[in-house]
Design a protein around this motif. Structure first.
Motif, PDB file in Angstrom:
ATOM      1  N   ASP A   1      32.051  40.946  43.546  1.00 34.57           N
ATOM      2  CA  ASP A   1      33.094  39.922  43.553  1.00 34.57           C
ATOM      3  C   ASP A   1      33.969  40.034  42.315  1.00 34.57           C
ATOM      4  OD1 ASP A   1      32.934  37.889  45.807  1.00 34.57           O
ATOM      5  OD2 ASP A   1      30.820  38.103  45.285  1.00 34.57           O
TER       6      ASP A   1
ATOM      7  N   TYR B   1      32.792  35.417  38.664  1.00 36.90           N
ATOM      8  CA  TYR B   1      31.556  34.647  38.639  1.00 36.90           C
ATOM      9  C   TYR B   1      31.971  33.182  38.703  1.00 36.90           C
ATOM     10  CZ  TYR B   1      28.499  38.342  36.610  1.00 36.90           C
ATOM     11  OH  TYR B   1      27.745  39.456  36.360  1.00 36.90           O
ATOM     12  N   SER B   2      31.374  32.443  39.602  1.00 40.18           N
ATOM     13  CA  SER B   2      31.631  31.014  39.656  1.00 40.18           C
ATOM     14  C   SER B   2      30.318  30.283  39.382  1.00 40.18           C
ATOM     15  CB  SER B   2      32.168  30.654  41.035  1.00 40.18           C
ATOM     16  OG  SER B   2      32.127  29.278  41.220  1.00 40.18           O
TER      17      SER B   2
ATOM     18  N   SER C   1      24.160  26.863  39.814  1.00 37.39           N
ATOM     19  CA  SER C   1      24.137  28.005  40.726  1.00 37.39           C
ATOM     20  C   SER C   1      25.282  28.944  40.394  1.00 37.39           C
ATOM     21  CB  SER C   1      24.224  27.524  42.174  1.00 37.39           C
ATOM     22  OG  SER C   1      25.362  26.720  42.349  1.00 37.39           O
TER      23      SER C   1
ATOM     24  N   TYR D   1      27.779  31.695  42.019  1.00 32.89           N
ATOM     25  CA  TYR D   1      28.346  32.244  43.248  1.00 32.89           C
ATOM     26  C   TYR D   1      29.384  33.295  42.896  1.00 32.89           C
ATOM     27  CZ  TYR D   1      26.340  28.533  46.126  1.00 32.89           C
ATOM     28  OH  TYR D   1      25.474  27.707  46.790  1.00 32.89           O
TER      29      TYR D   1
ATOM     30  N   LEU E   1      32.990  34.946  43.745  1.00 34.29           N
ATOM     31  CA  LEU E   1      34.241  34.604  44.415  1.00 34.29           C
ATOM     32  C   LEU E   1      35.070  35.883  44.511  1.00 34.29           C
ATOM     33  CD1 LEU E   1      35.342  31.222  42.787  1.00 34.29           C
ATOM     34  CD2 LEU E   1      34.154  31.589  44.961  1.00 34.29           C
TER      35      LEU E   1
ATOM     36  N   GLY F   1      31.979  33.830  48.132  1.00 32.05           N
ATOM     37  CA  GLY F   1      31.144  32.652  48.314  1.00 32.05           C
ATOM     38  C   GLY F   1      29.675  33.006  48.444  1.00 32.05           C
ATOM     39  N   ARG F   2      29.279  34.204  47.978  1.00 32.47           N
ATOM     40  CA  ARG F   2      27.870  34.600  48.063  1.00 32.47           C
ATOM     41  C   ARG F   2      27.091  34.016  46.890  1.00 32.47           C
ATOM     42  NH1 ARG F   2      28.587  41.049  48.981  1.00 32.47           N
ATOM     43  NH2 ARG F   2      29.498  40.840  46.918  1.00 32.47           N
ATOM     44  N   LEU F   3      25.911  33.494  47.190  1.00 34.91           N
ATOM     45  CA  LEU F   3      25.049  32.943  46.143  1.00 34.91           C
ATOM     46  C   LEU F   3      24.374  34.091  45.401  1.00 34.91           C
ATOM     47  CD1 LEU F   3      23.618  30.523  44.756  1.00 34.91           C
ATOM     48  CD2 LEU F   3      21.881  30.664  46.538  1.00 34.91           C
ATOM     49  N   LEU F   4      24.525  34.136  44.069  1.00 37.19           N
ATOM     50  CA  LEU F   4      23.944  35.222  43.281  1.00 37.19           C
ATOM     51  C   LEU F   4      22.665  34.797  42.576  1.00 37.19           C
ATOM     52  CD1 LEU F   4      27.253  36.548  41.664  1.00 37.19           C
ATOM     53  CD2 LEU F   4      26.195  37.267  43.803  1.00 37.19           C
TER      54      LEU F   4
ATOM     55  N   PHE G   1      32.018  27.282  52.213  1.00 33.77           N
ATOM     56  CA  PHE G   1      30.624  27.705  52.061  1.00 33.77           C
ATOM     57  C   PHE G   1      29.760  26.584  51.514  1.00 33.77           C
ATOM     58  CE2 PHE G   1      30.785  28.640  47.445  1.00 33.77           C
ATOM     59  CZ  PHE G   1      32.158  28.824  47.250  1.00 33.77           C
TER      60      PHE G   1
ATOM     61  N   THR H   1      26.652  24.765  49.464  1.00 35.67           N
ATOM     62  CA  THR H   1      26.186  24.951  48.091  1.00 35.67           C
ATOM     63  C   THR H   1      24.859  24.233  47.908  1.00 35.67           C
ATOM     64  OG1 THR H   1      27.317  22.978  47.379  1.00 35.67           O
ATOM     65  CG2 THR H   1      28.545  25.031  47.226  1.00 35.67           C
TER      66      THR H   1
END
Lengths: 655, 194
Positions: free
Chosen positions: A52, A55-56, A67, A69, A71, A74-77, A496, A498
């Motif tokens: 991505d 980093y969010s 958390s 994610y 961007l 919208g994938r959870l890391l 997405f 959360t």
């Protein structure tokens, strides 16, 4: 709280009905958003194996965690445990991390985490740390972005509801902690109805050591007993000032949804913290007794330690003229946001349709002219007309938060009308608006509260989910929505779910952070007091009723894996060192019947599981992280004899 | 032109001495779950990897198929190879000083012999590690040996093993070539002058 929510939902419903009375098909297709926008899928598609762009960091809200994610995908890391125990990682369960959750009240296993805030250098996120507040038992945590682990948690004394926190100054001099619930200071057994006489609001400035990031409460300013809701630091020309919103200037102590909503205007408190430093240097700070803890995790010993503090420096406005001014701001302002140039201070009056934009220059001028409308407990109140630059006629209802794209535009969320409104910092006119699903609270633009936003995406952090995803019973995941803001018109790209409540978030370009991310901990530098650096040193030692097991883990065995000589009621400590020095080879440890979580040990790290066996017998233990082809073989037995028996200590592997 | 053989020889000695600063050989293991590969460097006096943990990581992988641990302390060559290289270098300097075709030839042949012996020795170690497997290995594949190639690549179960000379080895090769060039130049020059 429930009643408030109900009222707000009723309002939302009423406005919803009023504003979208169109035909059903239309409204349902428009609910899918500009999904029509044909290239939305392409815009958020990050091909397998690709990374991505951002980093969010999304707060877990009432999960207490943070958390991470990617961007725009919208994938959870990762979920970083911060204020809540986490069995998955043994956080708050292993001996090393337990001290992180210690407070002056004892061990607190949960909190309500609201606002992530990245450290800054020269007003730009620098990717070193991210801070987040614990609202319930007032605390601030610092997460190290080389390890993505909680490195420190400081308790905030004299506070109740650490909500206006941990907003940061432009060179990470301070993070702040304003109290949302005023309390008796010092705490005292008084009648709640004596609120106006006994309750005070403390605004805390927590210093950050520039080298190692350690936090200390530098000073507190004691203010009237309002509710201090949110904050933001000045930047550029307004660097040196910190702005806090307040509501409940009525100082009510019951049924606040009504009683705290009576005044037409509440205040934004402008605090000159450079002046505060001068007053402190001049000895104006009073030492006030206050018990609180600072818990620090040491990356070399792999352990957290709690440090006690017994007093705090307090500044009283009456001793410090010029330290604080109140800016009248309509209708219980919630967010207070400072534009990238530091010129404008936006007050989001949450019971209002419009936004108030104050001018920093005008504020300074009014202060110089001593043009005051009056004072509150000795604090000068500026004239609204003197400081206001503009009122944005938004056409929405319930503005909460504003962020910026660095291209002269501001974006404000409207909770009640459930939308994001884009407006111009030049004309103060609305440029665009787009619905959110549903009832957006905070919004986030990467770097959007800094001097240099990456003005490409906007994320709406919504409070209500309803029908957005497949239903999962009464409880639903909260929702975030990603918008493209690179053009004139905002475009909805992605929805997405959360974890917890994505209360607020911050994001940073991946290039600033990813190169610093650690792969392993150096085994050589491991200074844990119970480290076992080679398998040959693995052993079992008894000290009274304490048994220390010096255990090593390496693919694919634990050493020792046959242990005897334990008795019922012993305090057994498994100190497990992961001898691996390869990326992404954690080992775990779990023990049958242990009233505890697992350990999850990163390469080069030592962690300790405490087990007090309650039954005699032989119990298996095993590695919980699928580490290798022979992971299923990574197991052992520990024999527990009845209390008082004299089974000799045995500690072997492969014999 | 008489001095060119001398200078070439000194250059060849310099290239040889790069072995003290650069590895002789590199072996890289590639597998899907090792996207960055695992690379081991063989020096004249040590074995290193692209991270301090590389050797341990390779040993962990190797132990599943019963290979011996690669322990630099148990490889005596790593203690005496530096002396051999140093002696060979001194010999080269001596040849340059004497500056006679026969001495150059003797030096070049010694160089070639030692280099060939060194590489053969390396091959023997590879053979030993690849074939001398533990009877109690968790993973046993009948007929499978794990000897990496001397030069080139080969699939060893799930790993592609790629073996090539590294910087020091390449420099040594050029030095070896130059040692013979020196001899031929020196010989031609001495013929002309007689």
């Amino acid at each position: 709280m429930n009643t408030t929510k109900k009222i707000i939902m009723m309002l939302a419903l009423a406005f919803g009905l009023a504003s979208c009375g169109g035909d059903a098909t239309q409204s349902s297709s428009s609910k899918k958003g500009a999904m029509a926008s044909t290239n939305a899928a392409e815009a958020v598609y990050v091909a397998p194996g690709e990374h991505d762009e951002f980093y969010s960091f999304m707060s877990g809200g009432f999960s207490g965690q943070l958390s991470v994610y990617g961007l725009p995908s919208g994938r959870l890391l990762k979920v970083i445990p911060v204020f809540s125990v986490d069995g998955e990682k043994g956080y708050g369960f292993n001996e090393e991390t337990k001290p992180l959750l210690e407070t002056s009240y004892g061990f607190v296993p949960w909190d309500d985490a609201h606002h992530p805030e990245l450290s800054q250098t020269d007003g730009v996120p620098d990717g070193r740390y991210i801070f987040i507040n614990g609202n319930n038992t007032p605390r601030i945590a610092r997460i190290d972005l080389t390890t993505f682990e909680t490195a420190e948690i400081i308790e905030i004394p004299n506070s109740g509801g650490n909500h206006s926190s941990p907003f940061i100054t432009e060179n990470s001099e301070y993070v702040v902690a304003g109290t949302r619930f005023s309390v008796p200071i010092p705490q005292a057994d008084v009648a709640i109805s004596s609120y106006k006489d006994n309750f005070k609001g403390a605004l805390s400035f927590v210093s950050i050591d520039p080298d190692h990031g350690h936090m200390e409460v530098a000073f507190q300013v004691l203010l009237p007993g309002f509710d201090y809701d949110l904050a933001h630091a000045g930047k550029g020309k307004s660097h040196g000032w910190m702005f806090f919103t307040s509501y409940n200037t009525e100082e009510s102590h019951t049924l606040k949804e009504v009683n705290a909503s009576q005044n037409d205007k509440d205040y934004i408190a402008a605090i000159n913290w450079k002046k505060a430093e001068e007053y402190l240097a001049a000895g104006k700070g009073k030492d006030m007794p206050a018990d609180f803890l600072i818990n620090r995790y040491d990356e070399k010993t792999h352990m957290a330690t709690s440090h006690k503090r017994n007093s705090v420096k307090v500044l009283l406005p009456e001793d410090c003229p010029g330290l604080i001014y109140y800016l009248p701001t309509p209708k219980s302002p919630h967010g207070v946001d400072v534009d990238p140039t530091g010129s404008y201070i936006v007050g989001n009056g949450k019971l209002n349709a419009n936004l108030t934009v104050h001018s920093f220059d005008k504020m300074i001028k009014a202060i110089e002219n001593e043009s005051f409308a009056g004072n509150v407990e000795g604090i000068p109140v500026l004239n609204f007309e003197d400081v206001v630059e503009a009122t944005v006629e938004s056409g929405g209802l319930g503005p909460l938060h504003t962020e910026f794209d660095g291209k002269g535009n501001a974006y404000t969320t409207f909770f009640i009308s459930s939308e994001v409104v884009k407006w111009s910092l030049e004309t103060f006119q609305v440029l665009d608006r787009i619905p959110t699903y549903y009832s957006v609270g905070h919004l986030m633009i990467p770097g959007g509260d800094s001097k240099k936003p990456w003005g490409k995406y906007l994320v709406a952090l919504n409070k209500i989910t309803k029908d957005r995803y497949l239903p999962t019973g009464p409880e639903l995941a909260h929702s975030a929505q990603l918008y493209d803001i690179s053009g004139d018109k905002m475009k909805l790209l992605l929805d997405f779910p959360t974890i917890g409540e994505p209360h607020y978030a911050q994001a940073i370009h991946a290039d600033v952070v990813k190169g610093n991310s650690k792969k392993i901990y150096s085994l050589e530098e491991n200074e844990h007091p119970y480290v076992t650096k080679t398998e040959a040193d693995s052993r079992v030692e008894r000290e009274g009723n304490q048994v220390h097991i010096y255990m090593t883990a390496i693919r694919s065995h634990l050493a020792p894996d046959n242990i005897e000589g334990i008795q019922v009621g012993d305090e057994v400590y498994f100190h497990v060192t992961n001898l691996e020095q390869d990326w992404d080879v954690p080992h775990g440890l779990s023990v049958m019947g242990a009233q505890n979580a697992e350990l999850l040990i990163m390469p080069g790290q030592t962690e300790t599981l405490k087990w007090v066996p309650t039954k005699s017998g032989v119990f298996p233990f095993y590695c919980t992280d699928f580490c290798s082809a022979l992971h299923q073989e990574m197991q052992g037995y520990i024999r527990v004899s009845p209390k008082g028996t004299n089974t000799p200590i045995l500690s072997t592997v492969g014999e | 032109m008489k001095s060119s053989a001398r200078w070439l020889t000194i250059l060849a000695v310099g290239l040889l001495c790069m072995l003290f600063f650069y590895p002789l050989w590199r072996i890289t293991l590639e597998a899907p779950q090792y996207p960055e590969g695992v690379t081991m460097y063989i020096w004249i006096n040590q074995i290193t990897g692209d991270s301090p943990g590389t050797l341990q990581n390779i040993n962990i992988l190797n132990h599943y198929v019963g290979m011996k641990y690669i322990e630099p302390d148990s490889i005596p060559e790593l203690t005496y190879f530096p002396y051999i290289v140093a002696a060979l270098g001194l010999f080269g300097l001596l040849a340059a000083f004497i500056n006679k075709p026969k001495v150059y030839l003797f030096w070049a042949i010694t160089f070639l012999t030692l280099a060939a012996a060194g590489i053969f020795d390396f091959y023997l170690w590879e053979y030993d590690y690849g074939h001398n497997l533990s009877d109690t290995a968790p993973i046993k594949v009948p007929g499978q040996a794990y000897q990496p190639p001397l030069i080139g690549s080969k699939m060893l179960l799930n790993f592609n093993a790629i073996s090539y000379p590294a910087t020091g080895g390449i420099a040594m090769g050029i030095g070896l070539f130059l040692s013979f060039v020196s001899y031929f130049i020196s010989k031609r020059f001495s013929k002309k002058s007689t």
